[in-house]
Enzyme design. Sequence first.
Site, mmCIF file in Angstrom:
data_model
loop_
_atom_site.group_PDB
_atom_site.id
_atom_site.type_symbol
_atom_site.label_atom_id
_atom_site.label_comp_id
_atom_site.label_asym_id
_atom_site.label_seq_id
_atom_site.Cartn_x
_atom_site.Cartn_y
_atom_site.Cartn_z
ATOM 1 N N LYS A 11 -7.416 -3.847 10.110
ATOM 2 C CA LYS A 11 -6.317 -4.881 9.576
ATOM 3 C C LYS A 11 -5.351 -5.251 10.342
ATOM 4 O O LYS A 11 -4.722 -4.095 11.070
ATOM 5 C CB LYS A 11 -6.189 -4.520 7.972
ATOM 6 C CG LYS A 11 -5.012 -3.411 7.891
ATOM 7 C CD LYS A 11 -3.676 -3.630 8.108
ATOM 8 C CE LYS A 11 -2.920 -2.465 7.914
ATOM 9 N NZ LYS A 11 -1.437 -2.633 8.510
ATOM 10 N N ALA A 97 -1.773 3.343 14.498
ATOM 11 C CA ALA A 97 -1.471 2.252 15.285
ATOM 12 C C ALA A 97 -0.869 0.934 14.203
ATOM 13 O O ALA A 97 -0.710 -0.376 14.798
ATOM 14 C CB ALA A 97 -2.812 1.654 16.183
ATOM 15 N N GLY A 98 -0.928 1.115 13.086
ATOM 16 C CA GLY A 98 -0.451 0.084 12.171
ATOM 17 C C GLY A 98 -1.832 -0.792 11.694
ATOM 18 O O GLY A 98 -1.596 -2.107 11.427
ATOM 19 N N GLY A 101 -6.532 2.183 10.234
ATOM 20 C CA GLY A 101 -7.775 2.997 10.865
ATOM 21 C C GLY A 101 -8.389 3.981 9.660
ATOM 22 O O GLY A 101 -9.537 4.088 9.516
ATOM 23 N N ASP A 136 -3.040 1.649 1.487
ATOM 24 C CA ASP A 136 -3.788 0.580 2.032
ATOM 25 C C ASP A 136 -5.459 0.860 1.876
ATOM 26 O O ASP A 136 -6.018 -0.322 1.933
ATOM 27 C CB ASP A 136 -3.829 0.530 3.622
ATOM 28 C CG ASP A 136 -2.399 0.201 4.172
ATOM 29 O OD1 ASP A 136 -1.782 -0.699 3.349
ATOM 30 O OD2 ASP A 136 -1.812 0.401 5.373
#
Length: 286
Positions: A11, A97-98, A101, A136
């Site tokens: 995302k 990585a934001g 994952g 998330d």
Amino acid sequence: MDSITLKAYAKINLGLDVLRRLENGYHEVKMVMQNVGIYDELTLTKTPLGITVETDHAELPADENNLVYKAAKLMFEEFRLSGGLHIQLEKNIPIAAGMAGGSTDAAAVLKGIRELYGLDVSTKRLMELSVSIGADVPYCILGGTALSQGIGEILTPLSPMPQCHILVAKPDINVFTKFVYEHLDAQGVDKHPDIDAMVAAIQAGNLPGILPHMENVLETVTIPAHPIIKEIKQLMITYGAHASLMSGSGPTVFGIFTEYEKAQSAYEKIKATQVAKQIFLTTPIA
């Protein structure tokens, strides 16, 4: 069915606002989440006993510290499943990585176990259970384009993002969400994104209307710590992106292009600068 293979999509955040820090240590957020066509692949296989994890990436734990293990354990305990499960994870989404994952892999395990064991459990129930794994994960179960509120668990599906080309670049650094939120002064942020205006543009299918509202308040922490993020954003704009933003807590940067040729050219030019360790050219996933 004894085995199942699933894709777990990454995302990006088209807009990310943090409203305040809550008493429980979490932060109240308001953001727009979007899947992109970068994905990990997971194969779940029934075994006689225990949960095991196998991964092709040396940085990832293969034990209970991996979110996929936690997701499997949650399902086995919640639904009293017998036997065991082997999870094979092929990693393509950048780590730390934001891009959610780990969360998207956990979401894939939850959905995969539901299908593998024929469980009569709704997606809403899966999303409620998944909050205990990470904020998330509920979005990653839902997928597509969504408004995310609360700590990330209050989700409103939106119309699909208008088609475009998305250039994604991750520099050779890892950024951890906990560090960024601990150093964020939510009340001291000067400018907050207009998430409502972005949502209205998405619902209208208006890509030009989305672009001016692409802001991420977490950049106020991550960019001073890692100036290369700002450098990559500027390169994206220089090479033709209509807008560029850091995703999540970073350090991944993405740029939005309407023309494939410009996006491909930017991909080649940014790759040649070696400012990014991993670089992808992709599209939104509905």
